[in-house]
Every structure is written in structure tokens, then in C-alpha cells.
Scaffold this motif. Structure first.
Motif, mmCIF file in Angstrom:
data_model
loop_
_atom_site.group_PDB
_atom_site.id
_atom_site.type_symbol
_atom_site.label_atom_id
_atom_site.label_comp_id
_atom_site.label_asym_id
_atom_site.label_seq_id
_atom_site.Cartn_x
_atom_site.Cartn_y
_atom_site.Cartn_z
ATOM 1 N N ILE A 229 8.479 -5.298 -16.673
ATOM 2 C CA ILE A 229 7.829 -6.691 -15.970
ATOM 3 C C ILE A 229 8.778 -7.467 -14.869
ATOM 4 C CG2 ILE A 229 6.629 -8.812 -16.525
ATOM 5 C CD1 ILE A 229 5.623 -7.348 -19.051
ATOM 6 N N GLN A 230 9.925 -7.590 -15.540
ATOM 7 C CA GLN A 230 10.884 -8.355 -14.555
ATOM 8 C C GLN A 230 11.220 -7.779 -13.337
ATOM 9 O OE1 GLN A 230 14.138 -9.108 -17.488
ATOM 10 N NE2 GLN A 230 13.074 -11.166 -18.085
ATOM 11 N N HIS A 231 11.229 -6.219 -13.325
ATOM 12 C CA HIS A 231 12.025 -5.651 -12.296
ATOM 13 C C HIS A 231 10.660 -4.810 -11.528
ATOM 14 C CE1 HIS A 231 15.877 -7.340 -13.343
ATOM 15 N NE2 HIS A 231 15.464 -7.018 -14.639
ATOM 16 N N ALA A 232 9.684 -5.291 -12.001
ATOM 17 C CA ALA A 232 8.368 -4.346 -11.036
ATOM 18 C C ALA A 232 8.496 -4.528 -9.769
ATOM 19 C CB ALA A 232 7.181 -4.540 -11.868
ATOM 20 N N GLY A 233 9.185 -5.500 -9.125
ATOM 21 C CA GLY A 233 9.076 -5.555 -7.808
ATOM 22 C C GLY A 233 10.141 -4.851 -7.131
ATOM 23 N N THR A 234 11.261 -4.407 -7.718
ATOM 24 C CA THR A 234 12.160 -3.461 -7.526
ATOM 25 C C THR A 234 11.738 -2.011 -7.618
ATOM 26 O OG1 THR A 234 13.788 -4.901 -8.104
ATOM 27 C CG2 THR A 234 14.642 -2.411 -7.828
ATOM 28 N N GLU A 235 10.713 -1.768 -8.661
ATOM 29 C CA GLU A 235 10.136 -0.455 -8.751
ATOM 30 C C GLU A 235 9.267 -0.180 -7.609
ATOM 31 O OE1 GLU A 235 6.536 1.112 -11.686
ATOM 32 O OE2 GLU A 235 7.896 -0.208 -12.539
ATOM 33 N N VAL A 236 8.680 -1.089 -7.058
ATOM 34 C CA VAL A 236 7.778 -0.918 -5.597
ATOM 35 C C VAL A 236 8.742 -0.677 -4.575
ATOM 36 C CG1 VAL A 236 5.997 -1.790 -4.284
ATOM 37 C CG2 VAL A 236 6.092 -2.367 -6.609
ATOM 38 N N VAL A 237 9.841 -1.316 -4.379
ATOM 39 C CA VAL A 237 10.724 -1.243 -3.064
ATOM 40 C C VAL A 237 11.295 -0.169 -3.192
ATOM 41 C CG1 VAL A 237 12.840 -2.253 -2.239
ATOM 42 C CG2 VAL A 237 11.246 -3.705 -3.000
ATOM 43 N N LYS A 238 11.874 0.447 -4.357
ATOM 44 C CA LYS A 238 12.352 1.911 -4.423
ATOM 45 C C LYS A 238 11.380 2.927 -4.124
ATOM 46 C CE LYS A 238 15.983 0.921 -7.748
ATOM 47 N NZ LYS A 238 16.644 1.129 -9.064
ATOM 48 N N ALA A 239 10.113 2.767 -4.598
ATOM 49 C CA ALA A 239 8.963 3.769 -4.377
ATOM 50 C C ALA A 239 8.794 4.037 -2.632
ATOM 51 C CB ALA A 239 7.971 3.641 -5.098
ATOM 52 N N LYS A 240 8.607 2.611 -2.417
ATOM 53 C CA LYS A 240 8.308 2.745 -0.769
ATOM 54 C C LYS A 240 9.423 3.154 0.204
ATOM 55 C CE LYS A 240 4.332 -0.546 -0.764
ATOM 56 N NZ LYS A 240 3.457 -1.807 -0.174
ATOM 57 N N ASP A 241 10.652 2.816 -0.399
ATOM 58 C CA ASP A 241 11.660 3.395 0.485
ATOM 59 C C ASP A 241 11.692 4.826 0.752
ATOM 60 O OD1 ASP A 241 14.127 3.139 1.627
ATOM 61 O OD2 ASP A 241 15.132 3.942 -0.028
ATOM 62 N N LEU A 242 10.844 5.696 -0.163
ATOM 63 C CA LEU A 242 10.836 6.952 0.035
ATOM 64 C C LEU A 242 9.692 7.396 1.386
ATOM 65 C CD1 LEU A 242 10.197 8.200 -3.709
ATOM 66 C CD2 LEU A 242 12.283 8.519 -2.250
#
Length: 348
Positions: A229-242
Motif C-alpha cells: 500500500i505504501q509503495h503502490a505508486g512506485t509499482e505503477v511507475v515501474k510498470a509504466k516505465d516498460l
């Protein structure tokens, strides 16, 4: 298309739509961006929005024209270029700031603040002049520092009302409900749980012990869920980096629309809704903190304070407070430095 042409289009748009007692003007600043476009679409469909004003520094005519073809009752105004921002915000009852630079892979939040602080400064100054009584909701990141900066600007203009300034943290709750619903195998709408603190990393404190339906996880699974939950934003950033980079846009637009819905229902005065938001607060040692709020005709009607925390959540809370103090000070220091520099400039 130049700013004059946008204003001409806008005048035509004012001939359409209906206005009733309980309908409101909502302004979206940053409407042409990744969050702004889907958010504007959702608000164009909202039953309590009688006038939607969209503003951005570029691409506004196309977004305006596209939205203007939608067969809902809300009329729409489009504005482009800084000189037209005052007209965009004039008489708005709700202002949503979603403009600025999105977080990219590897970007630190300090870098993000340095890029977006000037946007917050510009927009807040116009809010103070054109619609100081509006409910002003900041989505632009980093929220933890941008909201205190906006507060300092409003104080300088003698129009600061702590009940009317919000940092939108709804995305943290939306994500929590989604992740928990997957674990419990229930509809997300059935999940109720406070998420307190701030809007980044360890400042996000999901109070899992107060979840309804009850969430029964062992210590290790609880830790992993909190971290997700705390780092879900980073999860999206990494996925969109692809796919070329970016941050959360669709989920953020949805969350901002959910929070705007609560603000509008509060303004209407029917059954004041309760939402968590990052606001000026004396609930903790932090000058700003997100807790459950009862919303009404003047914004924050009542701060419902901290929920009951278990021992592990107390530790998360303490860590959040320490980080938030630094984040808040960053916003205040930016204002002080800018104010000092401006005074020096006047003397030269």
C-alpha cells in the motif's frame, strides 16, 4: 490555437448547461494532462456539477472541444495560457490542482517538489485572488510538501481557511480497498478502513486493525500488505516505465473524482460525508495530517481524529510523523526562501 481563440470558444460554451441551487462550478487546473483528462471526463458526468472549467498551459482547445460534445448537463469552459487562469477560477466553488510534472523512475520526491512548487505557487496565488472561499484540493505531488506551501501563500494573502484546503490522499484508500478486497474475496465497496498520515511511502499508514470486514493476517503478510500500500505508486511507475514512463493517472483521476464527489455532497449539505484527507491539523505533532473528516458546506465540518491503533500501527504512526515533519518543513522553507528572494528583488 492561441489564447484568444480559446476564450472565443469558451464564450460559446457558456450558452449551454443548466444551473440549479445545488449545482456547482468546479475548476480543473492541469486538465490536459494524464490525470486531468480522465478527471474532467468524470466530472463532466457528475450530477452536481453545473459548470466545469478546465485550464492548462497547452492542448486545452482539443480537450475542451472533445468534452463539449458529451451529452451531460454540465456546461464547460476552456482556458489556456497563464493570463487566463484567473478567468478559469473565477467564482469556482471547488478547485482541483492536478497539474505539474509526474514522477518518473528514479526521481526523488525532493526533485519532484522542486519542479512542481512553482505550479502550486502560481495557482494558489490566483485562488487567493479569484476564489478564496473555494474548496481547494491539491493532487499535485508531493502532496505532503505542496499543501503546506499552499497554506503559507494563502496566509500571506490573508485568506487562509484551514477548513478549505485539502491534500487528496484518496488514492491510498482506493488501493487499500482494492488489495484487501482481493484477499477477502469481497467487493471493494464492502471494505471500510481508515488510511491516515500523508501521501507517500512511510507516511501512509493503513489502519488494518480497524478494517471491516475484519482482516486476519499473520505478521509477515500484514507487513507485506502495508508495504505494498505504501509503495503502490512506485509499482505503477515501474510498470509504466516498460511503456515509456509515467505514474498513476487513471487510478488517481478516479480517486480525485471520488474525493470531489464528497466535497460536492458536503457543499450540498445532505448527510455530510466522511473522507480522509491531508489537512491543517492539531491531532498530532504535525501541522498537517490525514485523518477522517466530516465534510460540510464550509469544507471540514469536523476532524474525527485518530482511529485506535495497535502496537505495530503505533510504530508506523511514529515513523510517519517524523517523516511528515520534514516534508512539511520543506514546503514552508520553500515559501520563506521565495518570499525572501522576492523582497531582495524589489530592493535592487
Amino acid at each position: 490555437m492561441n489564447s484568444l481563440k480559446v476564450r472565443q470558444i469558451t464564450r460559446l460554451a457558456r450558452n449551454f448547461g443548466t444551473t440549479t441551487k445545488n449545482n456547482f462550478k468546479v475548476a480543473v487546473v492541469g486538465a490536459s494532462g494524464g490525470i486531468g483528462q480522465p478527471l474532467s471526463l468524470l466530472l463532466k458526468r457528475h450530477e452536481l456539477v453545473s459548470k466545469l472549467s478546465i485550464y492548462d498551459v497547452m492542448r486545452t482547445p482539443g480537450v475542451f472541444t472533445d468534452l463539449s460534445h458529451i451529452d451531460t448537463k454540465a456546461s464547460i469552459e476552456g482556458f489556456q495560457c497563464a493570463e487566463n487562469l484567473p478567468a478559469a477560477l473565477d467564482e469556482a466553488q471547488v478547485v482541483l490542482l492536478v497539474g505539474g510534472v509526474a514522477r518518473q523512475p528514479g526521481m526523488k520526491r525532493d526533485d519532484l517538489f522542486n519542479k512542481n512548487a512553482s505550479v502550486v505557487e502560481e495557482v494558489t496565488t490566483v485562488v487567493a485572488a479569484k476564489c478564496p472561499k473555494a474548496l481547494f484540493a491539491i493532487v499535485t505531488n508531493p502532496v505532503n510538501s505542496c499543501v503546506p506551501l499552499a497554506a503559507e501563500i494563502l496566509k500571506k494573502k490573508n485568506v487562509f481557511d484551514p477548513k478549505r484546503l485539502f491534500g487528496v490522499t484518496t488514492l491510498d484508500l482506493v488501493r487499500s480497498r482494492t488489495f484487501i478486497s482481493e484477499i477477502l474475496k469481497v467487493a471493494p465497496s464492502k471494505v471500510l478502513m481508515p488510511v491516515i498520515g500523508g501521501h507517500s511511502g512511510i507516511t501512509i499508514v493503513p489502519v488494518l486493525s480497524q478494517c471491516k470486514p475484519p482482516l486476519k493476517l499473520d505478521k509477515e503478510k500484514t507487513k507485506k500488505l502495508v508495504e505494498r500500500i505504501q509503495h503502490a505508486g512506485t509499482e505503477v511507475v515501474k510498470a509504466k516505465d516498460l511503456d515509456g514512463g509515467g505514474s498513476a493517472t487513471l487510478s488517481m483521476a478516479h480517486s480525485a473524482a471520488v474525493f470531489t464527489d464528497a466535497l460536492l455532497k458536503g457543499l450540498k449539505g445532505d448527510c455530510p460525508p466522511v473522507k480522509c484527507s491531508y489537512v491543517a491539523s492539531d491531532v498530532t505533532e504535525c501541522a498537517f495530517f490525514s485523518t477522517a473528516l466530516k465534510l460540510g458546506k464550509n469544507g471540514v465540518e469536523k476532524n474525527l481524529g485518530l482511529p485506535k491503533l495497535n502496537e505495530d500501527e503505533e510504530k508506523l504512526f511514529c515513523a510517519a510523523v517524523e517523516q511528515l515533519k520534514k516534508d512539511i518543513q520543506k514546503g514552508v522553507d520553500y515559501f520563506k526562501k521565495k518570499n525572501k528572494d522576492d523582497k531582495k528583488g524589489k530592493k535592487c
